[in-house]
Design a protein around this motif. Structure first.
Motif, mmCIF file in Angstrom:
data_model
loop_
_atom_site.group_PDB
_atom_site.id
_atom_site.type_symbol
_atom_site.label_atom_id
_atom_site.label_comp_id
_atom_site.label_asym_id
_atom_site.label_seq_id
_atom_site.Cartn_x
_atom_site.Cartn_y
_atom_site.Cartn_z
ATOM 1 N N VAL A 53 -12.137 44.556 3.628
ATOM 2 C CA VAL A 53 -12.737 43.608 4.579
ATOM 3 C C VAL A 53 -14.180 44.017 4.903
ATOM 4 N N GLY A 93 -7.187 45.720 11.948
ATOM 5 C CA GLY A 93 -7.110 44.541 12.797
ATOM 6 C C GLY A 93 -6.248 44.800 14.015
ATOM 7 N N GLU A 125 -14.233 51.369 10.640
ATOM 8 C CA GLU A 125 -14.258 51.651 12.083
ATOM 9 C C GLU A 125 -13.942 53.119 12.353
HETATM 10 C C1 LIG Z 1 -11.446 47.283 7.262
HETATM 11 C C2 LIG Z 1 -11.175 46.193 8.239
HETATM 12 N N1 LIG Z 1 -10.018 45.518 8.161
HETATM 13 C C3 LIG Z 1 -9.728 44.519 9.008
HETATM 14 C C4 LIG Z 1 -10.608 44.148 9.989
HETATM 15 C C5 LIG Z 1 -10.288 43.027 10.915
HETATM 16 O O1 LIG Z 1 -11.053 41.941 10.570
HETATM 17 P P1 LIG Z 1 -11.250 40.706 11.599
HETATM 18 O O2 LIG Z 1 -11.978 41.250 12.770
HETATM 19 O O3 LIG Z 1 -12.013 39.695 10.801
HETATM 20 O O4 LIG Z 1 -9.890 40.237 11.947
HETATM 21 C C6 LIG Z 1 -11.827 44.825 10.110
HETATM 22 C C7 LIG Z 1 -12.793 44.458 11.174
HETATM 23 O O5 LIG Z 1 -13.698 45.173 11.499
HETATM 24 C C8 LIG Z 1 -12.114 45.878 9.213
HETATM 25 O O6 LIG Z 1 -13.259 46.553 9.283
#
Ligand SMILES: Cc1ncc(COP(=O)(O)O)c(C=O)c1O
Length: 457
Positions: free
Chosen positions: A276, A163, A246
């Motif tokens: 997530v 994030g 990502e």
């Molecule tokens: C593994 C992971 N953690 C956290 C996030 C952040 O999530 P958000 O964009 O809903 O804040 C993402 C977003 O792509 C993610 O892939």
């Protein structure tokens, strides 16, 4: 509601790719221009302008029909506008929208927390803190770990993404642009290498020598990080993705998390698993942690949790609950509509065996991508679990040098051929269709990708 739908909205969306006007068409261009006038610069990657969607297909404002292998970045695991989830939210809309679950009570939030406790790994009692996004779930996870351990330091992994708020950003290590001009972030986060089998700083081929790669990473943490500058007794825990999203859809060797857990247990450190992107059936199990045989102490969830109604959750062992009221809270967390969408999503996933389909169709997708790899010598790697798959484009299959520009072109030319894709990492494209995708839809996607690749050359 029915009477409000005009004929255009009633019309079913085609279940095949149809490009009537080269995208972006005139209407799409207009909206893209307005977007850049009225919205702050963010991360837009393709000029696809959606007007309606159903299942795996999206109709744009110019009447083109696209196959969606991005699924709202793994949010729409049950596809666009799933009928049962839609009707659950529609009927809730007429009863109660919001009631500040921070201060007051309603059944729907409890139901969602209970349902999450049942599907997440670990046979222990769990408690949930609801949030509004993945970032916010990680923020809550960090605070849960700090409050319980009374320790302030953490270990994150190079290539990780968690994030962009200043706490979550402190752990994010997938692209320098995320940090440009934003230092300092939360202090106390040390980064270590992730066991990336395809490209790692040790020069080990992790597909051929997975144990050696895992040992090197664990040694690095224990013999360098902990022995030279980070006192392990000050470390609250590790924040880690089971498969880096990502960072390029990086699947670590299967024994990595067991070894990491052994190390963490020696020093009473917690494992915070950021699921997530990997959660809710994406990898062919409900949660990717299950592939690696571990039950995390704390999990960060979001994306597919409520099929697109914004929601996130931190779920932890009950004994890690905040020791006193007021240490953490928010206004929207566990909002009534989101809670209803969450339960309806989980029910629909179970009723329609979506996790099994993710496993089955994931194998088919992986097989079809390997066929493309045989055909095109610049596809260096095909990797993933379930319907979390990626292809990595390289300049040379021996050196594995990333072919970033070629990758970007292929993302675009595939879009021109009716396939919505998202890039990831240095040189990969991810393929993440809804979990209820059919074999025929995957084959359509592969054909569009093949056309996209040929057009990009
Ligand atoms: C593994 C992971 N953690 C956290 C996030 C952040 O999530 P958000 O964009 O809903 O804040 C993402 C977003 O792509 C993610 O892939």
């Amino acid at each position: 509601m029915e009477s409000m739908l005009n004929n255009n909205e009633k019309r079913e969306i085609k279940k095949k790719i149809e490009i009537k006007v080269l995208p972006p068409g005139p209407r799409a261009k207009e909206i893209v221009e307005l977007d850049s006038k009225y919205l702050m610069t963010s991360t837009k990657s393709l000029p696809v302008v959606a007007s309606r969607a159903e299942g795996c297909f999206v109709e744009d404002v110019d009447g083109n029909t696209f196959l969606d292998f991005a699924a709202g970045i793994s949010v729409l695991n049950m596809g666009h506008v799933h009928p049962k989830i839609t009707s659950a939210v529609e009927s809730q809309l007429r009863k109660l929208w919001h009631f500040a679950g921070t201060d007051f009570y309603y059944r729907e939030q409890v139901d969602a927390a209970k349902a999450l406790g049942e599907i997440t790994p670990g046979k222990f009692e769990k408690k949930v803190f609801f949030t509004n996004s993945g970032t916010e779930s990680n923020e809550a996870s960090i605070k849960v770990a700090k409050a319980h351990t009374k320790r302030q330091q953490f270990v994150g992994f190079i290539g990780g993404f968690h994030g962009r708020s200043q706490g979550a950003l402190a752990f994010t290590a997938s692209r320098p642009v995320h940090h440009k001009g934003f230092f300092p972030h939360m202090v106390g986060v040390e980064h270590v290498p992730f066991p990336n089998p395809y490209r790692n700083p040790f020069g080990i081929d992790g597909y051929e020598n997975p144990d050696e790669l895992v040992n090197r990473v664990i040694d690095y943490i224990e013999k360098w990080t902990f022995k030279t500058y980070v006192p392990p007794e000050n470390v609250a825990g590790f924040l880690v993705e089971p498969i880096q999203g990502e960072g390029g859809y990086i699947v670590p060797p299967m024994n990595f998390f067991k070894e990491l857990k052994k190390l963490a247990d020696q020093y009473d450190q917690l494992i915070i698993m950021d699921e997530v992107q990997t959660g809710f059936g994406r990898t062919g199990k409900f949660f990717a942690s299950e592939h690696f045989g571990i039950a995390p102490d704390i999990m960060s969830l979001a994306k597919a949790i409520a099929s697109g109604i914004p929601m996130g959750a931190t779920i932890a062992r009950s004994d890690l609950d905040f020791p006193e009221p007021g240490l953490h809270s928010n206004t929207y967390g566990g909002n009534v509509l989101a809670s209803v969408a969450c339960v309806a999503t989980i029910n629909a996933m179970k009723e329609e065996n979506a996790v099994k389909n993710s496993e089955t169709q994931g194998k088919h997708l992986n097989k079809r991508l390997h066929e493309l790899q045989e055909e095109f010598d610049f596809i260096g790697d095909v990797r993933g679990l379930g319907l979390m798959q990626a292809v990595d484009f390289v300049k040379d299959t021996k050196t594995r040098e990333p072919a970033t520009k070629l990758r970007d072109r292929i993302e675009y030319t595939s879009f021109e051929n009716g396939l919505i894709l998202l890039s990831t990492g240095l040189s990969a494209i991810r393929l993440i269709p809804p979990l209820n995708v059919t074999e025929g839809e995957i084959d359509q996607g592969i054909e569009a990708l093949r056309k996209g690749i040929k057009a990009a050359l």
